[in-house]
Motif scaffolding. Structure first.
Motif, PDB file in Angstrom:
ATOM      1  N   ARG A   1       0.839  -1.193   0.000  1.00  0.00           N
ATOM      2  CA  ARG A   1       0.000   0.000   0.000  1.00  0.00           C
ATOM      3  C   ARG A   1       0.877   1.246   0.000  1.00  0.00           C
ATOM      4  NH1 ARG A   1      -4.734  -0.850   4.589  1.00  0.00           N
ATOM      5  NH2 ARG A   1      -5.757  -2.666   3.670  1.00  0.00           N
ATOM      6  N   ASN A   2       0.402   2.284  -0.686  1.00  0.00           N
ATOM      7  CA  ASN A   2       1.040   3.592  -0.596  1.00  0.00           C
ATOM      8  C   ASN A   2       0.339   4.421   0.472  1.00  0.00           C
ATOM      9  OD1 ASN A   2       3.050   3.483  -2.687  1.00  0.00           O
ATOM     10  ND2 ASN A   2       1.389   3.544  -4.188  1.00  0.00           N
ATOM     11  N   TYR A   3       1.119   5.103   1.311  1.00  0.00           N
ATOM     12  CA  TYR A   3       0.566   5.957   2.354  1.00  0.00           C
ATOM     13  C   TYR A   3       1.060   7.381   2.147  1.00  0.00           C
ATOM     14  CZ  TYR A   3      -0.797   1.773   4.952  1.00  0.00           C
ATOM     15  OH  TYR A   3      -1.381   0.589   5.341  1.00  0.00           O
ATOM     16  N   VAL A   4       0.115   8.328   2.172  1.00  0.00           N
ATOM     17  CA  VAL A   4       0.458   9.742   2.132  1.00  0.00           C
ATOM     18  C   VAL A   4      -0.356  10.445   3.213  1.00  0.00           C
ATOM     19  CG1 VAL A   4       1.025   9.784  -0.331  1.00  0.00           C
ATOM     20  CG2 VAL A   4      -1.319  10.237   0.410  1.00  0.00           C
ATOM     21  N   PRO A   5       0.163  11.520   3.799  1.00  0.00           N
ATOM     22  CA  PRO A   5      -0.611  12.249   4.804  1.00  0.00           C
ATOM     23  C   PRO A   5      -1.785  12.971   4.154  1.00  0.00           C
ATOM     24  CG  PRO A   5       1.436  13.394   4.325  1.00  0.00           C
ATOM     25  CD  PRO A   5       1.513  12.079   3.606  1.00  0.00           C
ATOM     26  N   ILE A   6      -2.972  12.784   4.707  1.00  0.00           N
ATOM     27  CA  ILE A   6      -4.170  13.397   4.138  1.00  0.00           C
ATOM     28  C   ILE A   6      -4.053  14.923   4.093  1.00  0.00           C
ATOM     29  CG2 ILE A   6      -6.650  13.754   4.500  1.00  0.00           C
ATOM     30  CD1 ILE A   6      -6.814  10.934   5.568  1.00  0.00           C
ATOM     31  N   LYS A   7      -3.474  15.490   5.155  1.00  0.00           N
ATOM     32  CA  LYS A   7      -3.410  16.952   5.212  1.00  0.00           C
ATOM     33  C   LYS A   7      -2.521  17.544   4.108  1.00  0.00           C
ATOM     34  CE  LYS A   7       0.269  16.979   8.716  1.00  0.00           C
ATOM     35  NZ  LYS A   7       0.615  17.429  10.072  1.00  0.00           N
ATOM     36  N   PHE A   8      -1.740  16.700   3.456  1.00  0.00           N
ATOM     37  CA  PHE A   8      -0.923  17.159   2.332  1.00  0.00           C
ATOM     38  C   PHE A   8      -1.763  17.874   1.280  1.00  0.00           C
ATOM     39  CE2 PHE A   8      -0.677  15.485  -1.986  1.00  0.00           C
ATOM     40  CZ  PHE A   8       0.360  16.230  -2.508  1.00  0.00           C
ATOM     41  N   PHE A   9      -2.956  17.334   1.006  1.00  0.00           N
ATOM     42  CA  PHE A   9      -3.786  17.890  -0.050  1.00  0.00           C
ATOM     43  C   PHE A   9      -4.168  19.337   0.235  1.00  0.00           C
ATOM     44  CE2 PHE A   9      -4.487  13.316  -0.488  1.00  0.00           C
ATOM     45  CZ  PHE A   9      -4.313  13.144  -1.851  1.00  0.00           C
ATOM     46  N   GLU A  10      -4.374  19.656   1.509  1.00  0.00           N
ATOM     47  CA  GLU A  10      -4.799  21.009   1.864  1.00  0.00           C
ATOM     48  C   GLU A  10      -3.722  22.035   1.533  1.00  0.00           C
ATOM     49  OE1 GLU A  10      -5.612  20.395   5.947  1.00  0.00           O
ATOM     50  OE2 GLU A  10      -7.594  19.499   5.607  1.00  0.00           O
ATOM     51  N   GLU A  11      -2.453  21.606   1.553  1.00  0.00           N
ATOM     52  CA  GLU A  11      -1.352  22.521   1.268  1.00  0.00           C
ATOM     53  C   GLU A  11      -1.263  22.869  -0.217  1.00  0.00           C
ATOM     54  OE1 GLU A  11       2.118  20.684   2.765  1.00  0.00           O
ATOM     55  OE2 GLU A  11       1.377  20.553   4.834  1.00  0.00           O
ATOM     56  N   PHE A  12      -1.962  22.120  -1.056  1.00  0.00           N
ATOM     57  CA  PHE A  12      -1.914  22.348  -2.500  1.00  0.00           C
ATOM     58  C   PHE A  12      -3.266  22.775  -3.059  1.00  0.00           C
ATOM     59  CE2 PHE A  12       1.908  20.086  -1.695  1.00  0.00           C
ATOM     60  CZ  PHE A  12       2.799  20.458  -2.686  1.00  0.00           C
ATOM     61  N   GLY A  13      -4.066  23.418  -2.198  1.00  0.00           N
ATOM     62  CA  GLY A  13      -5.301  24.010  -2.674  1.00  0.00           C
ATOM     63  C   GLY A  13      -6.494  23.092  -2.725  1.00  0.00           C
ATOM     64  N   TYR A  14      -6.428  21.973  -2.015  1.00  0.00           N
ATOM     65  CA  TYR A  14      -7.545  21.044  -1.988  1.00  0.00           C
ATOM     66  C   TYR A  14      -8.298  21.152  -0.665  1.00  0.00           C
ATOM     67  CZ  TYR A  14      -5.409  18.900  -6.099  1.00  0.00           C
ATOM     68  OH  TYR A  14      -4.893  18.679  -7.339  1.00  0.00           O
ATOM     69  N   GLU A  15      -9.565  20.879  -0.715  1.00  0.00           N
ATOM     70  CA  GLU A  15     -10.395  20.866   0.484  1.00  0.00           C
ATOM     71  C   GLU A  15     -10.652  19.411   0.880  1.00  0.00           C
ATOM     72  OE1 GLU A  15     -14.347  23.187   1.835  1.00  0.00           O
ATOM     73  OE2 GLU A  15     -14.614  21.885   0.102  1.00  0.00           O
ATOM     74  N   VAL A  16     -10.318  19.076   2.124  1.00  0.00           N
ATOM     75  CA  VAL A  16     -10.499  17.713   2.627  1.00  0.00           C
ATOM     76  C   VAL A  16     -11.641  17.723   3.628  1.00  0.00           C
ATOM     77  CG1 VAL A  16      -9.422  15.772   3.818  1.00  0.00           C
ATOM     78  CG2 VAL A  16      -8.046  17.216   2.314  1.00  0.00           C
ATOM     79  N   THR A  17     -12.671  16.921   3.360  1.00  0.00           N
ATOM     80  CA  THR A  17     -13.826  16.869   4.258  1.00  0.00           C
ATOM     81  C   THR A  17     -14.190  15.419   4.540  1.00  0.00           C
ATOM     82  OG1 THR A  17     -15.375  16.986   2.403  1.00  0.00           O
ATOM     83  CG2 THR A  17     -14.774  19.068   3.466  1.00  0.00           C
TER      84      THR A  17
END
Length: 261
Positions: free
Chosen positions: A231-247
């Motif tokens: 499995r690949n793991y990335v921190p979810i909050k990473f997306f917020e730093e690049f202009g994405y909204e995580v809900t």
């Protein structure tokens, strides 16, 4: 190995806040964030559930014991009378096997994680504590009251991360930012209580650090991640730093990632 146990789930969805927060969904989201954070730090982690499903108390501890975990963290949010607030942790004292060998280790971990959570959130410190069965006619009299602690043959904690019955704390728990803050605080506490340099190789996750390319809405970016057990793991909050909204979608129990134009 660290065992994460997001409480409730599946048929057990009755614990709700006054405006709709569902404990089972909230603690699962925190648990997934916590898992990713711990793996990023190199810890070996397993979860008793990774989705909205029914897992009995006995099955949770059966899994943890079969995995021979070093520590079990059972994740919950609290409910109580009007005005009840804050964070508290229950920890092992006297388990199913009348075994008190895990008491001091559980207390040490509880104190460190409690301090980290209180410092990060600013919520009231309700302390760390134990609870024993006090009914003298019970066959488990004098043993740990909570089954997930009593039946875990390892240091075990029940972490109550605020009161969903409290409108102010429920409002916080409904936000992904606060749930991430809780996960990060537990990771910080774990790093203090169990520095990676002090763990034997068998307790460290054998994960490969790698750059992972992600494409969302035709935008491709690279992030520092881990490859572990296929499995690949990335921190979810990473997306917020690049202009994405995580809900967090509480109805469908999924994380939604949306690009904000």
């Amino acid at each position: 190995m660290i065992i994460l146990d997001p409480g409730h789930g599946g048929d057990d969805r009755g614990n709700r806040g006054p405006t709709g927060y569902i404990e089972a969904d909230g603690v699962l989201d925190i648990g997934l964030r916590l898992r990713d954070g711990l793996i990023q730090e190199g810890y070996d982690v397993r979860m008793t559930r990774e989705k909205d499903e029914t897992v009995t108390l006995y099955d949770r501890t059966k899994m943890a014991n079969s995995w021979q975990g070093s520590l079990l963290l059972s994740l919950h949010t609290n409910a109580g009378p009007e005005g009840a607030d804050g964070i508290e942790i229950f920890y092992t004292l006297n388990n199913e096997w009348q075994n008190q060998q895990h008491h001091q280790e559980a207390k040490r971990a509880a104190e460190v994680i409690q301090r980290s959570l209180v410092e990060a959130t600013g919520l009231r410190d309700r302390g760390v504590k134990t609870r024993l069965v006090d009914n003298t006619s019970s066959p488990i009299y004098g043993r740990d009251y909570y089954a997930v602690i009593r039946r875990s043959n390892m240091p075990a904690l029940i972490i109550e991360m605020g009161f969903h019955s409290n409108p102010r704390e429920e409002a916080l728990l409904k936000t992904p930012e606060f749930r991430q803050k809780l996960a990060d605080a537990i990771v910080k506490g774990m790093k203090e209580a169990y520095p990676m340099g002090d763990l034997p190789a068998s307790e460290k996750v054998q994960a490969e650090k790698r750059k992972i390319a992600l494409t969302v809405h035709n935008n491709t970016v690279e992030v520092n991640g881990l490859f572990y057990e296929n499995r690949n793991y990335v921190p979810i909050k990473f997306f917020e730093e690049f202009g994405y909204e995580v809900t967090w979608d509480e109805v469908n129990s999924i994380v939604k990632i949306r690009y904000k134009k």
